[in-house]
Design a protein around this motif. Structure first.
Motif, PDB file in Angstrom:
ATOM      1  N   ALA A 109      -0.134  25.444 -16.090  1.00 47.75           N
ATOM      2  CA  ALA A 109      -1.541  25.428 -15.712  1.00 47.75           C
ATOM      3  C   ALA A 109      -2.300  24.361 -16.497  1.00 47.75           C
ATOM      4  O   ALA A 109      -3.049  23.552 -15.924  1.00 47.75           O
ATOM      5  CB  ALA A 109      -2.155  26.810 -15.941  1.00 47.75           C
ATOM      6  N   SER A 110      -2.088  24.332 -17.818  1.00 45.10           N
ATOM      7  CA  SER A 110      -2.765  23.324 -18.639  1.00 45.10           C
ATOM      8  C   SER A 110      -2.245  21.931 -18.315  1.00 45.10           C
ATOM      9  O   SER A 110      -3.006  20.949 -18.332  1.00 45.10           O
ATOM     10  CB  SER A 110      -2.559  23.632 -20.121  1.00 45.10           C
ATOM     11  N   GLY A 111      -0.962  21.825 -18.001  1.00 49.03           N
ATOM     12  CA  GLY A 111      -0.383  20.531 -17.675  1.00 49.03           C
ATOM     13  C   GLY A 111      -0.975  19.925 -16.422  1.00 49.03           C
ATOM     14  O   GLY A 111      -1.209  18.705 -16.351  1.00 49.03           O
ATOM     15  N   ALA A 134      -3.339  13.357 -23.597  1.00 48.81           N
ATOM     16  CA  ALA A 134      -1.912  13.674 -23.627  1.00 48.81           C
ATOM     17  C   ALA A 134      -1.577  14.628 -24.765  1.00 48.81           C
ATOM     18  O   ALA A 134      -0.730  15.532 -24.617  1.00 48.81           O
ATOM     19  CB  ALA A 134      -1.091  12.388 -23.750  1.00 48.81           C
ATOM     20  N   GLU A 135      -2.229  14.455 -25.903  1.00 47.94           N
ATOM     21  CA  GLU A 135      -1.961  15.333 -27.039  1.00 47.94           C
ATOM     22  C   GLU A 135      -2.328  16.782 -26.727  1.00 47.94           C
ATOM     23  O   GLU A 135      -1.706  17.716 -27.262  1.00 47.94           O
ATOM     24  CB  GLU A 135      -2.720  14.858 -28.275  1.00 47.94           C
ATOM     25  N   MET A 136      -3.317  17.004 -25.873  1.00 48.24           N
ATOM     26  CA  MET A 136      -3.704  18.362 -25.507  1.00 48.24           C
ATOM     27  C   MET A 136      -2.587  19.083 -24.766  1.00 48.24           C
ATOM     28  O   MET A 136      -2.543  20.319 -24.739  1.00 48.24           O
ATOM     29  CB  MET A 136      -4.970  18.332 -24.655  1.00 48.24           C
ATOM     30  N   LEU A 137      -1.679  18.340 -24.168  1.00 45.26           N
ATOM     31  CA  LEU A 137      -0.506  18.936 -23.534  1.00 45.26           C
ATOM     32  C   LEU A 137       0.677  18.984 -24.493  1.00 45.26           C
ATOM     33  O   LEU A 137       1.315  20.022 -24.666  1.00 45.26           O
ATOM     34  CB  LEU A 137      -0.124  18.138 -22.282  1.00 45.26           C
ATOM     35  N   TRP A 138       0.945  17.857 -25.136  1.00 46.39           N
ATOM     36  CA  TRP A 138       2.142  17.765 -25.976  1.00 46.39           C
ATOM     37  C   TRP A 138       2.057  18.661 -27.209  1.00 46.39           C
ATOM     38  O   TRP A 138       3.077  19.084 -27.739  1.00 46.39           O
ATOM     39  CB  TRP A 138       2.371  16.312 -26.380  1.00 46.39           C
ATOM     40  N   LEU A 139       0.841  18.959 -27.664  1.00 48.54           N
ATOM     41  CA  LEU A 139       0.685  19.850 -28.819  1.00 48.54           C
ATOM     42  C   LEU A 139       1.170  21.263 -28.508  1.00 48.54           C
ATOM     43  O   LEU A 139       1.521  22.016 -29.426  1.00 48.54           O
ATOM     44  CB  LEU A 139      -0.775  19.895 -29.265  1.00 48.54           C
ATOM     45  N   LYS A 177      -3.409  22.649 -35.931  1.00 51.12           N
ATOM     46  CA  LYS A 177      -3.977  22.025 -34.739  1.00 51.12           C
ATOM     47  C   LYS A 177      -3.273  22.481 -33.471  1.00 51.12           C
ATOM     48  O   LYS A 177      -3.928  22.824 -32.469  1.00 51.12           O
ATOM     49  CB  LYS A 177      -3.900  20.498 -34.864  1.00 51.12           C
ATOM     50  N   SER A 178      -1.942  22.505 -33.485  1.00 49.05           N
ATOM     51  CA  SER A 178      -1.201  22.929 -32.294  1.00 49.05           C
ATOM     52  C   SER A 178      -1.459  24.394 -31.984  1.00 49.05           C
ATOM     53  O   SER A 178      -1.528  24.794 -30.813  1.00 49.05           O
ATOM     54  CB  SER A 178       0.298  22.672 -32.481  1.00 49.05           C
ATOM     55  N   LEU A 179      -1.609  25.218 -33.007  1.00 47.62           N
ATOM     56  CA  LEU A 179      -1.910  26.633 -32.806  1.00 47.62           C
ATOM     57  C   LEU A 179      -3.272  26.794 -32.142  1.00 47.62           C
ATOM     58  O   LEU A 179      -3.432  27.604 -31.211  1.00 47.62           O
ATOM     59  CB  LEU A 179      -1.871  27.368 -34.144  1.00 47.62           C
ATOM     60  N   VAL A 222      -6.644  27.943 -27.349  1.00 50.78           N
ATOM     61  CA  VAL A 222      -7.690  27.506 -26.418  1.00 50.78           C
ATOM     62  C   VAL A 222      -7.186  27.526 -24.978  1.00 50.78           C
ATOM     63  O   VAL A 222      -7.845  28.067 -24.075  1.00 50.78           O
ATOM     64  CB  VAL A 222      -8.200  26.100 -26.788  1.00 50.78           C
ATOM     65  N   TRP A 223      -5.998  26.953 -24.745  1.00 50.06           N
ATOM     66  CA  TRP A 223      -5.443  26.943 -23.390  1.00 50.06           C
ATOM     67  C   TRP A 223      -5.189  28.356 -22.896  1.00 50.06           C
ATOM     68  O   TRP A 223      -5.452  28.671 -21.718  1.00 50.06           O
ATOM     69  CB  TRP A 223      -4.152  26.133 -23.344  1.00 50.06           C
ATOM     70  N   SER A 224      -4.671  29.233 -23.761  1.00 53.58           N
ATOM     71  CA  SER A 224      -4.391  30.616 -23.367  1.00 53.58           C
ATOM     72  C   SER A 224      -5.680  31.343 -22.999  1.00 53.58           C
ATOM     73  O   SER A 224      -5.729  32.099 -22.019  1.00 53.58           O
ATOM     74  CB  SER A 224      -3.669  31.345 -24.500  1.00 53.58           C
ATOM     75  N   THR A 225      -6.732  31.117 -23.788  1.00 55.25           N
ATOM     76  CA  THR A 225      -8.022  31.753 -23.510  1.00 55.25           C
ATOM     77  C   THR A 225      -8.593  31.282 -22.177  1.00 55.25           C
ATOM     78  O   THR A 225      -9.073  32.091 -21.366  1.00 55.25           O
ATOM     79  CB  THR A 225      -9.019  31.447 -24.640  1.00 55.25           C
ATOM     80  N   LEU A 226      -8.525  29.978 -21.935  1.00 52.02           N
ATOM     81  CA  LEU A 226      -9.010  29.441 -20.671  1.00 52.02           C
ATOM     82  C   LEU A 226      -8.213  29.979 -19.495  1.00 52.02           C
ATOM     83  O   LEU A 226      -8.771  30.262 -18.420  1.00 52.02           O
ATOM     84  CB  LEU A 226      -8.937  27.909 -20.690  1.00 52.02           C
ATOM     85  N   LEU A 227      -6.906  30.159 -19.697  1.00 48.44           N
ATOM     86  CA  LEU A 227      -6.071  30.678 -18.617  1.00 48.44           C
ATOM     87  C   LEU A 227      -6.413  32.129 -18.304  1.00 48.44           C
ATOM     88  O   LEU A 227      -6.454  32.529 -17.126  1.00 48.44           O
ATOM     89  CB  LEU A 227      -4.593  30.550 -18.986  1.00 48.44           C
TER      90      LEU A 227
END
Length: 347
Positions: free
Chosen positions: A18-20, A50-55, A269-271, A276-281
Motif C-alpha cells: 500500500a505504501s509502495g 524513495a527512502e520512505m519506502l526503502w526504510l 528513523k525506520s521504526l 506512520v505508514w501502519s497508522t495511515l493504512l
C-alpha cells in the motif's frame, strides 16, 4: 511457519504494498513535473520519497529480524562513508546482502541516493523495482552487445548527480551458492587462476566498464590509485577478489577482521516510518470499510479477497526474485573504458 507468523507477514506485506503504491505514484508525478526541467531538483525530491519506502525494509532488518551489523574499517574509510561518490565492489554471498548494503547506506545518510547495476528483469518487480527505475538504477541484460551503450549512458547520467551517492557493482555477476562456487573453482583451474574458496570469479568487464550478527569489512580505494588501462583495471579487480577470499578465510578462523570494528547503532528513523505508514493504512482501511458497508456482503468479501490475493502474489514474486536458486548464471558483460568512471567517482 505458524499462523501468527504467517499473519504478521501478510500484514507487513499489506503495509509495504500500500505504501509502495503511494511512493511509486509520487515518484511518477515528480518525474513528469520536475525531471524534464531540473534533474537535480527531481533527484533531491526522489531521494526523500524513495527512502520512505526503502526504510520499511531497513525496519525489517533492525527491528523485526533484530539483526546487528558490525562494520570493520579504518577510521578514514568509516568517517568518509556517505560523504563522497563511491563505487562499491561487493561479493554476493547471500540473498539479502543488498539489503545489508542499504542498512549501511541508511546509517551513512545516502540510502535514497544508493544505486546499483541490476539485471533488467528487476525493474519490473512490483513496487521495489519500479522505485529503483525512478531512482536511476542501471539495468543490464548481461549481454555485452546490448549493455555497452546502456552502461555508458547510465554512467554519464550520474556525472551531474547533485549529492554523494553509492553505486553498487556485484562483479561476480550472480549470488554465491555452493554449486556456483564449484563452477568458479573449475573455471579458475582451467584458466590457471587462484582457486577461490569463499567468493566467485569476478566478471571484470562489468567493472572495467543467518546470524543475528552481520559482519561487513569495508576497504576504501581512491580512484587515483587504480590502474588507468582496461587490462590493468581488469587485473586489479581479479586481485581484489583474491584478497577478499583470503580475508574471508582468516575471518572463518579468527571470527574477526583485522580492521577496527565500528558500532553503527540502530536509529529509530525506520521504526518511525513503519509506524506512520501502519497508522495511515489503518485509517485507510477503516475508511474503506465505511464505504464498503453500503455494498452487499458478498461484494465486500470479493473485493477483500481480490486485494489479498494480489498482495500475496506480489510478495511471492519479490521473495522468489531474491532467492539464490532462482538467480541466473552470469555471463561476461559490459565494459566502460572511456574515463567516464573517473569523472563519476571524483568528488
Amino acid at each position: 511457519m505458524g499462523f501468527p507468523a504467517s499473519l504478521a507477514i501478510v500484514l507487513i506485506g499489506i503495509v509495504f504494498f500500500a505504501s509502495g503504491l503511494v511512493v511509486n505514484l509520487v515518484q511518477a508525478v515528480t518525474f513528469l513535473l520536475f525531471r524534464p526541467f531540473s534533474k537535480g531538483l527531481y533527484r533531491r525530491i526522489n531521494k526523500v520519497v524513495a527512502e520512505m519506502l526503502w526504510l520499511e525494509l531497513i525496519w525489517l532488518v533492525d527491528w523485526w529480524a533484530n539483526l546487528k551489523v558490525e562494520v570493520y574499517a579504518d577510521d578514514e574509510t568509516f568517517n568518509l562513508l556517505g560523504k563522497e561518490r563511491a563505487m562499491l565492489l561487493s561479493n554476493h554471498r547471500s540473498d539479502v546482502d543488498w539489503l545489508i548494503g542499504w542498512v549501511l547506506a541508511e546509517r551513512s545518510g545516502c540510502l535514497g541516493s544508493s544505486l546499483a547495476l541490476m539485471k533488467r528483469e528487476n525493474k519490473w518487480l512490483p513496487i521495489i523495482g519500479w522505485s529503483m527505475w525512478f531512482s536511476d538504477y542501471v539495468f543490464l541484460t548481461r549481454s555485452w552487445d546490448k549493455d555497452e551503450s546502456t552502461l555508458k549512458s547510465g554512467f554519464e547520467r550520474l556525472v551531474d548527480f547533485p549529492m554523494p551517492f553509492w553505486l553498487a557493482v556485484f562483479a561476480e555477476g550472480t549470488r554465491f551458492t555452493q554449486a556456483k562456487l564449484e563452477a568458479a573453482q573449475e573455471f579458475a583451474a582451467a584458466k590457471g587462476l587462484p582457486i577461490p574458496r569463499n567468493v566467485l570469479i569476478p566478471r571484470t568487464k562489468g567493472f572495467v566498464s543467518a546470524d543475528s550478527v552481520i559482519n561487513v569489512k569495508i576497504k576504501r580505494h581512491p580512484m587515483h590509485e587504480l590502474p588507468e588501462t582496461a587490462d590493468g583495471i581488469s587485473q586489479w579487480c581479479k586481485d581484489l577478489f583474491i584478497a577478499k577470499d583470503a580475508a574471508l578465510d582468516k575471518f572463518l578462523v579468527k571470527d574477526t577482521f583485522s580492521e577496527r570494528k565500528h558500532d553503527i547503532g540502530r536509529p529509530k528513523k525506520s521504526l518511525c516510518v513503519a509506524i506512520v505508514w501502519s497508522t495511515l493504512l489503518v485509517w485507510a482501511i477503516a475508511s474503506l470499510f465505511q464505504w464498503l458497508s453500503h455494498l452487499g456482503s458478498w461484494v465486500v468479501i470479493a473485493i477483500l479477497v481480490t486485494l489479498l490475493v494480489i498482495i500475496m502474489i506480489g510478495m511471492h514474486i519479490l521473495i522468489q526474485s531474491s532467492e539464490s536458486e532462482h538467480s541466473t548464471r552470469a555471463r561476461n558483460v559490459t565494459v566502460v573504458c572511456d574515463g567516464v568512471q573517473d569523472r563519476l567517482i571524483q568528488t
